[in-house]
Design an enzyme around this catalytic site. Structure first.
Site, PDB file in Angstrom:
ATOM      1  N   ASN A 172     -10.042  -0.506   0.208  1.00 14.21           N
ATOM      2  CA  ASN A 172      -8.720  -0.248   0.381  1.00 14.21           C
ATOM      3  C   ASN A 172      -7.961  -0.851  -1.132  1.00 14.21           C
ATOM      4  O   ASN A 172      -7.917  -2.015  -1.213  1.00 14.21           O
ATOM      5  CB  ASN A 172      -7.757  -0.985   1.353  1.00 14.21           C
ATOM      6  CG  ASN A 172      -6.488  -0.877   1.561  1.00 14.21           C
ATOM      7  OD1 ASN A 172      -5.735  -0.664   0.565  1.00 14.21           O
ATOM      8  ND2 ASN A 172      -5.670  -1.422   2.409  1.00 14.21           N
ATOM      9  N   CYS A 230       0.881  -1.272   0.090  1.00 15.27           N
ATOM     10  CA  CYS A 230       0.019  -0.043  -0.065  1.00 15.27           C
ATOM     11  C   CYS A 230       0.856   1.145   0.080  1.00 15.27           C
ATOM     12  O   CYS A 230       0.069   2.298  -0.178  1.00 15.27           O
ATOM     13  CB  CYS A 230      -0.880  -0.044   0.909  1.00 15.27           C
ATOM     14  SG  CYS A 230      -2.174  -1.244   1.156  1.00 15.27           S
ATOM     15  N   HIS A 266      -3.244   7.192   2.130  1.00 16.27           N
ATOM     16  CA  HIS A 266      -3.536   5.865   1.892  1.00 16.27           C
ATOM     17  C   HIS A 266      -4.940   5.560   2.116  1.00 16.27           C
ATOM     18  O   HIS A 266      -5.038   5.940   3.496  1.00 16.27           O
ATOM     19  CB  HIS A 266      -2.710   4.743   2.292  1.00 16.27           C
ATOM     20  CG  HIS A 266      -2.924   3.452   1.899  1.00 16.27           C
ATOM     21  ND1 HIS A 266      -3.426   3.100   1.002  1.00 16.27           N
ATOM     22  CD2 HIS A 266      -3.077   2.236   2.972  1.00 16.27           C
ATOM     23  CE1 HIS A 266      -3.964   1.762   1.077  1.00 16.27           C
ATOM     24  NE2 HIS A 266      -3.666   1.323   2.176  1.00 16.27           N
TER      25      HIS A 266
HETATM   26  N1  ACO Z   1     -17.659  -8.357  10.385  1.00 14.07           N
HETATM   27  C1  ACO Z   1     -17.910  -8.504  11.500  1.00 14.07           C
HETATM   28  N2  ACO Z   1     -17.233  -8.732  12.697  1.00 14.07           N
HETATM   29  C2  ACO Z   1     -15.649  -8.673  12.442  1.00 14.07           C
HETATM   30  C3  ACO Z   1     -15.371  -8.524  11.193  1.00 14.07           C
HETATM   31  C4  ACO Z   1     -16.562  -8.402  10.027  1.00 14.07           C
HETATM   32  N3  ACO Z   1     -16.101  -8.182   8.797  1.00 14.07           N
HETATM   33  N4  ACO Z   1     -14.214  -8.620  11.033  1.00 14.07           N
HETATM   34  C5  ACO Z   1     -13.530  -8.869  12.232  1.00 14.07           C
HETATM   35  N5  ACO Z   1     -14.537  -9.024  13.077  1.00 14.07           N
HETATM   36  C6  ACO Z   1     -14.622  -9.203  14.411  1.00 14.07           C
HETATM   37  C7  ACO Z   1     -13.497  -9.685  15.180  1.00 14.07           C
HETATM   38  O1  ACO Z   1     -13.714 -11.242  14.823  1.00 14.07           O
HETATM   39  C8  ACO Z   1     -13.277  -9.399  16.454  1.00 14.07           C
HETATM   40  O2  ACO Z   1     -14.384 -10.369  17.241  1.00 14.07           O
HETATM   41  P1  ACO Z   1     -14.083 -10.787  18.780  1.00 14.07           P
HETATM   42  O3  ACO Z   1     -14.070  -9.500  19.535  1.00 14.07           O
HETATM   43  O4  ACO Z   1     -15.294 -11.514  18.837  1.00 14.07           O
HETATM   44  O5  ACO Z   1     -12.867 -11.190  18.645  1.00 14.07           O
HETATM   45  C9  ACO Z   1     -14.071  -8.092  16.316  1.00 14.07           C
HETATM   46  O6  ACO Z   1     -14.803  -7.808  15.240  1.00 14.07           O
HETATM   47  C10 ACO Z   1     -13.001  -6.819  16.413  1.00 14.07           C
HETATM   48  O7  ACO Z   1     -12.008  -7.187  15.693  1.00 14.07           O
HETATM   49  P2  ACO Z   1     -10.772  -6.012  15.835  1.00 14.07           P
HETATM   50  O8  ACO Z   1      -9.430  -6.569  14.849  1.00 14.07           O
HETATM   51  O9  ACO Z   1     -10.409  -5.627  17.294  1.00 14.07           O
HETATM   52  O10 ACO Z   1     -11.407  -5.117  14.994  1.00 14.07           O
HETATM   53  P3  ACO Z   1     -10.803  -3.594  14.764  1.00 14.07           P
HETATM   54  O11 ACO Z   1     -11.263  -2.397  15.359  1.00 14.07           O
HETATM   55  O12 ACO Z   1      -9.155  -3.657  15.028  1.00 14.07           O
HETATM   56  O13 ACO Z   1     -11.086  -3.228  13.035  1.00 14.07           O
HETATM   57  C11 ACO Z   1      -9.705  -3.335  11.043  1.00 14.07           C
HETATM   58  C12 ACO Z   1     -10.444  -4.143  12.172  1.00 14.07           C
HETATM   59  C13 ACO Z   1     -10.989  -2.623  10.284  1.00 14.07           C
HETATM   60  C14 ACO Z   1      -9.091  -4.767  10.203  1.00 14.07           C
HETATM   61  C15 ACO Z   1      -8.610  -2.363  11.584  1.00 14.07           C
HETATM   62  O14 ACO Z   1      -7.971  -3.196  12.493  1.00 14.07           O
HETATM   63  C16 ACO Z   1      -7.774  -1.858  10.505  1.00 14.07           C
HETATM   64  O15 ACO Z   1      -8.434  -1.220   9.640  1.00 14.07           O
HETATM   65  N6  ACO Z   1      -6.524  -2.331  10.630  1.00 14.07           N
HETATM   66  C17 ACO Z   1      -5.546  -1.823   9.658  1.00 14.07           C
HETATM   67  C18 ACO Z   1      -5.654  -2.168   8.186  1.00 14.07           C
HETATM   68  C19 ACO Z   1      -4.525  -1.214   7.377  1.00 14.07           C
HETATM   69  O16 ACO Z   1      -4.353  -0.210   7.627  1.00 14.07           O
HETATM   70  N7  ACO Z   1      -3.981  -1.860   6.352  1.00 14.07           N
HETATM   71  C20 ACO Z   1      -2.808  -1.123   5.602  1.00 14.07           C
HETATM   72  C21 ACO Z   1      -2.283  -1.517   4.772  1.00 14.07           C
HETATM   73  S1  ACO Z   1      -3.164  -2.885   3.759  1.00 14.07           S
HETATM   74  C22 ACO Z   1      -1.745  -3.350   2.787  1.00 14.07           C
HETATM   75  O17 ACO Z   1      -0.534  -3.000   2.989  1.00 14.07           O
HETATM   76  C23 ACO Z   1      -2.040  -4.492   2.147  1.00 14.07           C
END
Ligand code: ACO
Length: 323
Positions: free
Chosen positions: A280, A114, A250
């Protein structure tokens, strides 16, 4: 002193959209969860016969049109991508041929996930600053949907496909003012497609090369790196926050974008946000957002802009530029 100026922009999104409501029927998720955690409403998905080079070609032709140039005017082609059509040749070589650039100039891909477009801009800028080339086509293009496990709700809701391009030309005034690149390979396992030519190749043959991500760990690093690189860009250039007209970050997650904007004391109406409609798109996300803002006349000549990217590796970086 020679600088690289942006003289044209273009982008392309595949026709097919995939909404959060449609995803609700594919995995155990809800529109409310996706939108509140990421800011994403929908993303575009390439057709089965649409390749990364196809997306890149559409975006490139639009960028060349807006620059008023012909393909033959381009000396260098750099494509940032994680999802090349094939192992080799590079998308850049395929694209060079497709566009009819037959002048023997260099063409290569850059792989920084990314952060790829920021890396590609840095390289093209240096080619121009050194006087090696006069004009460069810099593209971010991805068919990220091909490396997504569509049964994994933790990743499949996040990504989309698309391409964006800019044409850079040598000029006496900036243009690109500075670029700042970083990587920290210690974190390579937190965000990866752990399959390829020399490891787990059988999974590739079975079509099982999928993105895996420890989302909350990546999130923490992304916020820190995006904020730090903005500070670095401002301090090296002795600029104040108020000197920045636009932030083009990004587009991974609206919460990461908002945290960076807060750090810059920049109101969200000075931040280009497309993640709601594009998801993304990895290396394509910055040039897609940039082209949209230029075409809507939000970014105009004279503006000072920071582009910044963060991706797997980890890799991150920024470009400070004047339009
Ligand atoms: N729908 C419903 N629930 C979900 C989903 C979904 N699609 N995905 C995960 N959950 C659940 C999880 O299982 C977890 O459940 P639990 O609490 O029972 O274990 C809960 O939701 C919370 O999960 P978290 O991972 O804590 O959620 P978070 O607030 O961190 O959000 C996310 C997740 C959106 C992926 C976030 O962490 C994020 O944006 N991370 C960074 C991504 C990024 O910046 N990538 C950059 C580069 S990408 C690249 O280089 C290819």
């Amino acid at each position: 002193m020679t600088y690289a100026r942006i003289i044209g922009t273009g982008s392309y999104l595949p026709k097919k959209t995939l909404t959060n409501t449609e995803l609700e029927r594919m995995v155990d998720t809800t529109d409310e969860w996706i939108f509140s955690r990421t800011g994403i409403r929908e993303r575009h998905i390439a057709a089965d016969d649409e390749k990364t080079s196809d997306l890149a070609e559409h975006a490139s032709r639009r960028a060349l049109d807006s620059a008023g140039l012909q393909p033959a005017d381009i000396d260098l082609v750099v494509v940032a991508t994680t999802t090349a059509d094939q192992v080799f040749p590079s998308v850049a070589c395929l694209l060079q041929d497709r566009l009819g650039i037959h002048n023997g100039g260099p063409a290569f891909d850059v792989q920084a996930v990314c952060a790829g477009f920021v890396y590609a801009m840095d390289l093209a800028n240096k080619f121009i600053q050194c006087g090696v080339v006069g004009r460069a086509l810099v593209i971010g293009a991805e068919t990220f949907s091909r490396i997504i496990d569509w049964t994994d709700r933790e990743t499949c809701v996040l990504f989309g496909d698309g391409a964006g391009a800019v044409v850079l030309e040598a000029a006496e005034q900036p243009g690109v003012v500075s670029t700042h690149l970083h990587a920290d390979g210690r974190y390579h396992e937190l965000l990866a497609v752990p399959t390829g030519v020399s490891i787990n190749y059988k999974q590739v043959l079975k079509g099982e090369a999928y993105t895996q991500m420890q989302g909350s760990e990546v999130f923490k690093f992304a916020v820190k790196c995006m904020v730090d690189v903005v500070d670095e860009t401002l301090s090296i250039n002795r600029l104040n926050k108020s000197d920045i007209d636009w932030l083009v970050p990004h587009q991974a997650n609206s919460r990461i974008i908002a945290a960076t904007a807060r750090k810059l004391s920049l109101s969200m109406d000075k931040v280009i946000v497309t993640v709601d409609r594009h998801g993304n798109t990895s290396a394509a996300s910055i040039p897609l957002a940039f082209d949209e803002a230029v075409r809507e006349h939000r970014i105009v000549p004279g503006d000072t802009i920071i582009m910044e990217g963060f991706g797997g590796g980890f890799t991150w970086g920024s470009v400070l530029l004047r339009m």
